[in-house]
Design a protein around this motif. Structure first.
Motif, PDB file in Angstrom:
ATOM      1  N   SER A 186     -40.350  81.926 -39.830  1.00  0.00           N
ATOM      2  CA  SER A 186     -41.113  80.773 -39.416  1.00  0.00           C
ATOM      3  C   SER A 186     -41.076  80.656 -37.944  1.00  0.00           C
ATOM      4  CB  SER A 186     -40.493  79.417 -40.149  1.00  0.00           C
ATOM      5  OG  SER A 186     -40.796  79.606 -41.484  1.00  0.00           O
ATOM      6  N   GLY A 187     -39.669  81.042 -37.366  1.00  0.00           N
ATOM      7  CA  GLY A 187     -39.661  81.002 -36.027  1.00  0.00           C
ATOM      8  C   GLY A 187     -40.438  81.841 -35.297  1.00  0.00           C
ATOM      9  N   LEU A 188     -40.565  83.226 -35.905  1.00  0.00           N
ATOM     10  CA  LEU A 188     -41.357  84.153 -35.220  1.00  0.00           C
ATOM     11  C   LEU A 188     -42.906  83.694 -35.423  1.00  0.00           C
ATOM     12  CD1 LEU A 188     -39.702  87.531 -36.660  1.00  0.00           C
ATOM     13  CD2 LEU A 188     -39.434  86.304 -34.528  1.00  0.00           C
ATOM     14  N   TYR A 189     -43.224  83.267 -36.553  1.00  0.00           N
ATOM     15  CA  TYR A 189     -44.737  82.848 -36.505  1.00  0.00           C
ATOM     16  C   TYR A 189     -44.991  81.770 -35.439  1.00  0.00           C
ATOM     17  CZ  TYR A 189     -48.738  81.035 -39.151  1.00  0.00           C
ATOM     18  OH  TYR A 189     -50.090  80.751 -39.478  1.00  0.00           O
ATOM     19  N   LYS A 190     -44.082  80.938 -35.177  1.00  0.00           N
ATOM     20  CA  LYS A 190     -44.182  79.792 -34.452  1.00  0.00           C
ATOM     21  C   LYS A 190     -44.229  80.463 -32.831  1.00  0.00           C
ATOM     22  CE  LYS A 190     -43.245  76.054 -37.360  1.00  0.00           C
ATOM     23  NZ  LYS A 190     -42.354  74.874 -37.455  1.00  0.00           N
ATOM     24  N   HIS A 191     -43.834  81.661 -32.753  1.00  0.00           N
ATOM     25  CA  HIS A 191     -43.539  82.191 -31.333  1.00  0.00           C
ATOM     26  C   HIS A 191     -42.256  81.524 -30.653  1.00  0.00           C
ATOM     27  CE1 HIS A 191     -47.195  84.371 -31.751  1.00  0.00           C
ATOM     28  NE2 HIS A 191     -47.917  83.211 -32.062  1.00  0.00           N
ATOM     29  N   LEU A 192     -41.327  81.136 -31.263  1.00  0.00           N
ATOM     30  CA  LEU A 192     -40.048  80.648 -30.811  1.00  0.00           C
ATOM     31  C   LEU A 192     -39.080  81.951 -29.991  1.00  0.00           C
ATOM     32  CD1 LEU A 192     -38.657  78.215 -33.284  1.00  0.00           C
ATOM     33  CD2 LEU A 192     -40.184  77.734 -31.403  1.00  0.00           C
ATOM     34  N   SER A 193     -38.460  81.547 -29.201  1.00  0.00           N
ATOM     35  CA  SER A 193     -37.546  82.610 -28.460  1.00  0.00           C
ATOM     36  C   SER A 193     -36.639  83.102 -29.688  1.00  0.00           C
ATOM     37  CB  SER A 193     -36.945  82.223 -27.341  1.00  0.00           C
ATOM     38  OG  SER A 193     -35.797  80.929 -27.827  1.00  0.00           O
ATOM     39  N   ILE A 194     -35.960  84.320 -29.337  1.00  0.00           N
ATOM     40  CA  ILE A 194     -35.095  84.778 -30.582  1.00  0.00           C
ATOM     41  C   ILE A 194     -33.827  83.922 -30.525  1.00  0.00           C
ATOM     42  CG2 ILE A 194     -33.465  86.815 -30.856  1.00  0.00           C
ATOM     43  CD1 ILE A 194     -36.208  87.327 -31.458  1.00  0.00           C
ATOM     44  N   PRO A 195     -33.081  83.419 -29.506  1.00  0.00           N
ATOM     45  CA  PRO A 195     -32.204  82.437 -29.489  1.00  0.00           C
ATOM     46  C   PRO A 195     -32.682  81.104 -30.466  1.00  0.00           C
ATOM     47  CG  PRO A 195     -32.068  83.355 -27.613  1.00  0.00           C
ATOM     48  CD  PRO A 195     -33.379  83.760 -28.195  1.00  0.00           C
ATOM     49  N   GLU A 196     -33.700  80.635 -30.082  1.00  0.00           N
ATOM     50  CA  GLU A 196     -34.333  79.484 -30.709  1.00  0.00           C
ATOM     51  C   GLU A 196     -34.417  79.657 -32.186  1.00  0.00           C
ATOM     52  OE1 GLU A 196     -34.500  75.957 -30.058  1.00  0.00           O
ATOM     53  OE2 GLU A 196     -33.081  76.697 -28.673  1.00  0.00           O
ATOM     54  N   THR A 197     -35.153  80.750 -32.461  1.00  0.00           N
ATOM     55  CA  THR A 197     -35.157  81.434 -34.111  1.00  0.00           C
ATOM     56  C   THR A 197     -33.941  81.572 -34.663  1.00  0.00           C
ATOM     57  OG1 THR A 197     -37.344  82.412 -33.186  1.00  0.00           O
ATOM     58  CG2 THR A 197     -36.267  83.214 -35.160  1.00  0.00           C
ATOM     59  N   LEU A 198     -32.910  82.034 -33.890  1.00  0.00           N
ATOM     60  CA  LEU A 198     -31.665  82.245 -34.622  1.00  0.00           C
ATOM     61  C   LEU A 198     -30.926  80.914 -34.963  1.00  0.00           C
ATOM     62  CD1 LEU A 198     -30.318  85.620 -32.788  1.00  0.00           C
ATOM     63  CD2 LEU A 198     -30.900  85.297 -35.262  1.00  0.00           C
ATOM     64  N   LYS A 199     -31.042  80.041 -34.198  1.00  0.00           N
ATOM     65  CA  LYS A 199     -30.496  78.670 -34.185  1.00  0.00           C
ATOM     66  C   LYS A 199     -31.008  77.958 -35.383  1.00  0.00           C
ATOM     67  CE  LYS A 199     -29.081  77.839 -29.493  1.00  0.00           C
ATOM     68  NZ  LYS A 199     -29.062  76.714 -28.141  1.00  0.00           N
ATOM     69  N   LEU A 200     -32.374  77.927 -35.406  1.00  0.00           N
ATOM     70  CA  LEU A 200     -32.982  77.398 -36.666  1.00  0.00           C
ATOM     71  C   LEU A 200     -32.592  78.065 -37.942  1.00  0.00           C
ATOM     72  CD1 LEU A 200     -35.086  75.460 -37.676  1.00  0.00           C
ATOM     73  CD2 LEU A 200     -36.928  77.137 -37.169  1.00  0.00           C
TER      74      LEU A 200
END
Length: 306
Positions: free
Chosen positions: A258-272
């Motif tokens: 979902s984080g990748l789909y929303k184009h979040l950064s890798i650190p933000e994606t990992l945190k989520l």
């Protein structure tokens, strides 16, 4: 769009006991509840909570179709499963007592799919998936769905040009690595099986990253490694009281994609993803997590680049 493919989904029957389970005695059930089962459906539930456009695919049996669909609706999971006639979606029995933090799980093998079922599923997939989509294949294979069938499935997705994520194990995981999919999530045991030459773990992950864009190596309560663009991130989750860790990895995968789909950064994606998984282990069943708790705990996730 994110498509989740659960080839061998399940209905989880949660059996809450009055006291600690013991052999040679009558263990009385005080409550029965139902939950969705199967790695891909768990991930789809996370996507629904994160308001990500998703569709759950795979096989379901027509014998208990209504029961399965009722749980999907309760979990806000949109689906277009291929119905297998004369078969039942498998059930998993999860035993939970008041005096322990763990659970006991008993699982059925699952339904048998025919060549006609497999053809219908593949044709449905071909009609749907486009180049900009993300597709997750997760969980075990049903009876009569072979590694060659899995190879054909991944090949169809390769032809579509979409992003292919695989949360598989054993020979299926090895096949995903061989076919250079875009995302895998091995645990420590699976990583050791893949790393047959016993190369240093970090070096092995970097080399694997030459062919696979995103690799998350799960270390359980110790967190994970994530490798992308040959950068290695060490992820430490927040400390929580664990009730049941079943489904935590699936929750992580659903949030990560979902984080990748929303184009979040890798650190933000990992945190989520880590925060969602941490919330999941605080619940008894296999799919429930609190998005409110996850968003609160997100900033407690520690990420360092190695």
């Amino acid at each position: 769009m994110i498509y989740t493919i659960t080839l061998n989904p399940a209905i989880d029957r949660l059996l809450y006991l009055e006291e600690k389970m013991e052999s040679r005695k009558t263990n009385r059930i005080r409550e029965i509840a139902y939950d969705i089962g199967g790695k891909g459906t768990h991930a789809a539930h996370v996507m629904s909570q994160l308001n990500v456009h998703h569709l759950a695919l795979g096989f379901i049996g027509d014998v208990n179709n209504n029961k399965f669909k009722k749980i999907l609706k309760a979990k806000h999971i949109k689906d277009d499963f291929t119905v297998v006639r004369g078969q039942a979606t498998r059930e998993c029995y999860i035993i939970i007592d008041r005096n322990t933090t763990g659970t006991t799980m008993l699982t059925e093998k699952g339904m048998t799919v025919s060549e006609e079922d497999k053809y219908a599923f593949i044709e449905n997939l071909k009609a749907k998936v486009k180049q900009d989509d993300i597709v997750l294949i997760a969980g075990s294979l049903p009876i009569n769905f072979t590694l060659n069938d899995l190879r054909k499935l991944i090949g169809v997705l390769k032809e579509a040009g979409c992003f292919i994520a695989c949360d598989l194990s054993g020979e299926a995981l090895k096949l995903a690595v061989e076919m250079a999919v875009d995302f895998i999530k091995p645990n420590e045991f699976e990583l050791n099986e893949l790393n047959s030459t016993k190369e240093n773990t970090i070096d092995y992950l970097k080399n694997l990253n030459n062919n696979i864009q995103y690799i998350v190596a799960s270390l359980g309560e110790k967190g994970s490694y994530c490798v992308h663009d040959r950068k290695v991130y060490r992820v430490l989750p927040p400390k929580v009281k664990e009730v049941n860790d079943t489904g935590a990895g699936d929750c992580f995968v659903g949030a990560f994609l979902s984080g990748l789909y929303k184009h979040l950064s890798i650190p933000e994606t990992l945190k989520l993803a880590s925060a969602c998984a941490a919330s999941k282990v605080m619940h008894h069943d296999s799919s429930t997590f609190s998005l409110e708790d996850a968003l609160r705990m997100k900033e407690l996730v520690k990420i360092t680049e190695i």
